[in-house]
Design a protein around this motif. Structure first.
Motif, PDB file in Angstrom:
ATOM      1  N   ASP A 120      -0.254  25.608  -4.277  1.00  0.00           N
ATOM      2  CA  ASP A 120      -1.653  25.932  -4.324  1.00  0.00           C
ATOM      3  C   ASP A 120      -2.565  24.979  -4.463  1.00  0.00           C
ATOM      4  O   ASP A 120      -2.534  23.985  -2.960  1.00  0.00           O
ATOM      5  N   SER A 121      -4.248  25.443  -4.608  1.00  0.00           N
ATOM      6  CA  SER A 121      -5.390  24.525  -3.992  1.00  0.00           C
ATOM      7  C   SER A 121      -5.887  23.588  -4.632  1.00  0.00           C
ATOM      8  O   SER A 121      -5.390  23.763  -6.439  1.00  0.00           O
ATOM      9  N   THR A 122      -6.894  22.299  -4.794  1.00  0.00           N
ATOM     10  CA  THR A 122      -7.063  21.865  -5.804  1.00  0.00           C
ATOM     11  C   THR A 122      -8.184  21.478  -5.155  1.00  0.00           C
ATOM     12  O   THR A 122      -8.650  21.994  -3.680  1.00  0.00           O
ATOM     13  N   ASP A 123      -9.365  21.047  -5.845  1.00  0.00           N
ATOM     14  CA  ASP A 123     -10.266  20.700  -6.250  1.00  0.00           C
ATOM     15  C   ASP A 123     -10.567  19.117  -4.655  1.00  0.00           C
ATOM     16  O   ASP A 123      -9.976  17.915  -5.344  1.00  0.00           O
ATOM     17  N   THR A 139     -10.466  27.674 -12.037  1.00  0.00           N
ATOM     18  CA  THR A 139      -9.561  27.300 -12.292  1.00  0.00           C
ATOM     19  C   THR A 139     -10.281  26.981 -14.141  1.00  0.00           C
ATOM     20  O   THR A 139      -9.504  27.140 -15.054  1.00  0.00           O
ATOM     21  N   GLU A 161       1.160  20.816  -8.790  1.00  0.00           N
ATOM     22  CA  GLU A 161       0.166  21.214  -9.694  1.00  0.00           C
ATOM     23  C   GLU A 161       0.135  19.335 -10.549  1.00  0.00           C
ATOM     24  O   GLU A 161      -0.673  18.625 -10.109  1.00  0.00           O
ATOM     25  N   LYS A 181     -12.401  24.749  -3.726  1.00  0.00           N
ATOM     26  CA  LYS A 181     -10.753  25.359  -3.534  1.00  0.00           C
ATOM     27  C   LYS A 181     -10.224  26.732  -3.495  1.00  0.00           C
ATOM     28  O   LYS A 181      -9.500  26.744  -3.009  1.00  0.00           O
ATOM     29  N   LYS A 193      -4.393  13.019  -6.170  1.00  0.00           N
ATOM     30  CA  LYS A 193      -5.424  12.177  -6.304  1.00  0.00           C
ATOM     31  C   LYS A 193      -5.819  11.456  -7.461  1.00  0.00           C
ATOM     32  O   LYS A 193      -6.578  10.123  -7.051  1.00  0.00           O
ATOM     33  N   ASN A 232      -0.715  17.388  -7.154  1.00  0.00           N
ATOM     34  CA  ASN A 232      -1.774  17.415  -7.515  1.00  0.00           C
ATOM     35  C   ASN A 232      -2.717  16.437  -7.874  1.00  0.00           C
ATOM     36  O   ASN A 232      -3.612  15.653  -7.139  1.00  0.00           O
ATOM     37  N   ASP A 233      -2.327  16.466  -8.768  1.00  0.00           N
ATOM     38  CA  ASP A 233      -2.723  15.225 -10.049  1.00  0.00           C
ATOM     39  C   ASP A 233      -2.288  13.937  -8.739  1.00  0.00           C
ATOM     40  O   ASP A 233      -2.857  12.339  -9.198  1.00  0.00           O
ATOM     41  N   THR A 266      -5.202  22.678   0.331  1.00  0.00           N
ATOM     42  CA  THR A 266      -4.621  23.380  -0.028  1.00  0.00           C
ATOM     43  C   THR A 266      -3.447  23.052  -0.036  1.00  0.00           C
ATOM     44  O   THR A 266      -2.791  22.191   1.419  1.00  0.00           O
ATOM     45  N   ASP A 279     -15.065  26.440  -9.458  1.00  0.00           N
ATOM     46  CA  ASP A 279     -13.229  25.920  -9.731  1.00  0.00           C
ATOM     47  C   ASP A 279     -12.987  27.129 -10.633  1.00  0.00           C
ATOM     48  O   ASP A 279     -13.171  26.657 -11.900  1.00  0.00           O
TER      49      ASP A 279
END
Length: 310
Positions: free
Chosen positions: A116-119, A136, A258, A165, A265, A261-262, A147, A134
């Motif tokens: 997945d990709s994230t900001d 999403t 996901e 993203k 972050k 990713n969190d 990514t 974004d």
């Protein structure tokens, strides 16, 4: 610390950093301060404590308990901290890969990979960053993207820093290849952005089942399928069949990336404090490294690797 952060270094050694020529002291002229393992510990401690940026990190490393616990003979100067971050940019991928190898040796990977990709949000003062969309959250932000392929309990195993993203297919293929080089899973899960023929065919050729929802896009003759892999298997194999219920079950595992990713972050990827693309990329990979260090340390202490705190 700081007992919490001390545990970050209880089971891991960063002495391999001295193997990289980029950290070697200059042979002539002024002696270069050369303590990469100690500075790596210092940066990980600061990121764990939500302390980012060269000045704040240097200030924190003047805390007597901190610099002694990180292995310094004396607190590092701000210039030394800045030079380390600049040098690290050349080898940060290798450092991340070494930590992924340590996670793999401990059995922290499983047979399902998710991509997945994230900001990556940047400061407005960063002139290299740009306004990005974004899809999403249907919003614009200022910064970059990343990514990530993850597995197990929030374990990142491959990543690439991107301009936004929405990463191009080339990035998805490169990160996928990097992940397969670690170990070969059974499943590879992505959202509809990964519904491309190259991605599916590459994974199938490697013996991996790709699971990404079919995206009809602008075709005038959409296929009656839920997942692209259904069509690829029908065209290229007469012996293999996949029940849609199984594909649905696998796709539900996509929430794992996901959560990864969190977690990353929370380790500093969410808001990069550096100025410039090069330092921003280094900070992103430092955040990925910290997530691996926390997972490995929790595992070694008998705790859940997926826990985000020690």
């Amino acid at each position: 610390m700081e007992t919490e952060t001390l545990a970050l270094f209880e089971h891991l050694s960063f002495e391999f950093l001295t193997e990289f020529d980029v950290f070697a002291p200059t042979k002539t002229g002024r002696t270069r301060e050369h303590e990469p393992p100690e500075l790596m510990r210092g940066f990980l401690h600061c990121y764990y404590k939500d302390i980012y940026g060269i000045r704040p990190v240097a200030r924190q490393l003047h805390n007597t308990v901190v610099w002694l616990s990180c292995g310094f003979d004396s607190p590092p100067s701000r210039d030394a901290v800045g030079r380390f971050l600049t040098d690290l940019e050349h080898v940060v991928n290798e450092v991340f890969d070494r930590l992924v190898e340590q996670a793999a040796r401990r059995g922290l990977l499983d047979l399902t990979y998710c991509i997945d990709s994230t900001d990556v949000r940047a400061m407005l003062a960063d002139q290299d960053a740009s306004k990005c969309y974004d899809p999403t959250d249907d919003e614009y932000y200022y910064g970059y993207g990343c990514t990530i392929v993850s597995t197990g309990q929030k374990i990142p195993i491959a990543a690439e820093f991107t301009e936004s993203k929405q990463a191009p297919e080339e990035t998805a293929m490169r990160v996928t290849c990097d992940a397969l080089a670690v170990a070969t899973p059974i499943w590879m899960v992505g959202d509809s952005a990964y519904d491309t023929l190259n991605w599916h065919d590459h994974l199938l050729a490697a013996g991996v089942v790709p699971v990404a929802p079919y995206n009809a896009r602008s075709t005038d003759d959409p296929k009656d399928i839920e997942y692209r892999v259904e069509d690829r298997i029908e065209q290229h194999s007469e012996d293999v069949q996949l029940k849609q219920a199984i594909l649905d079950e696998r796709y539900n595992n996509r929430t794992g990336v996901e959560r990864t990713n969190d977690a990353v972050k929370d380790c500093g990827l969410g808001h990069v404090r550096a100025r410039g693309r090069v330092h921003a990329r280094t900070e992103v990979f430092l955040a990925l490294c910290l997530r691996l260090v926390v997972a490995i340390t929790n595992y070694e202490r008998g705790n859940e690797p997926g826990c985000e705190k020690l």
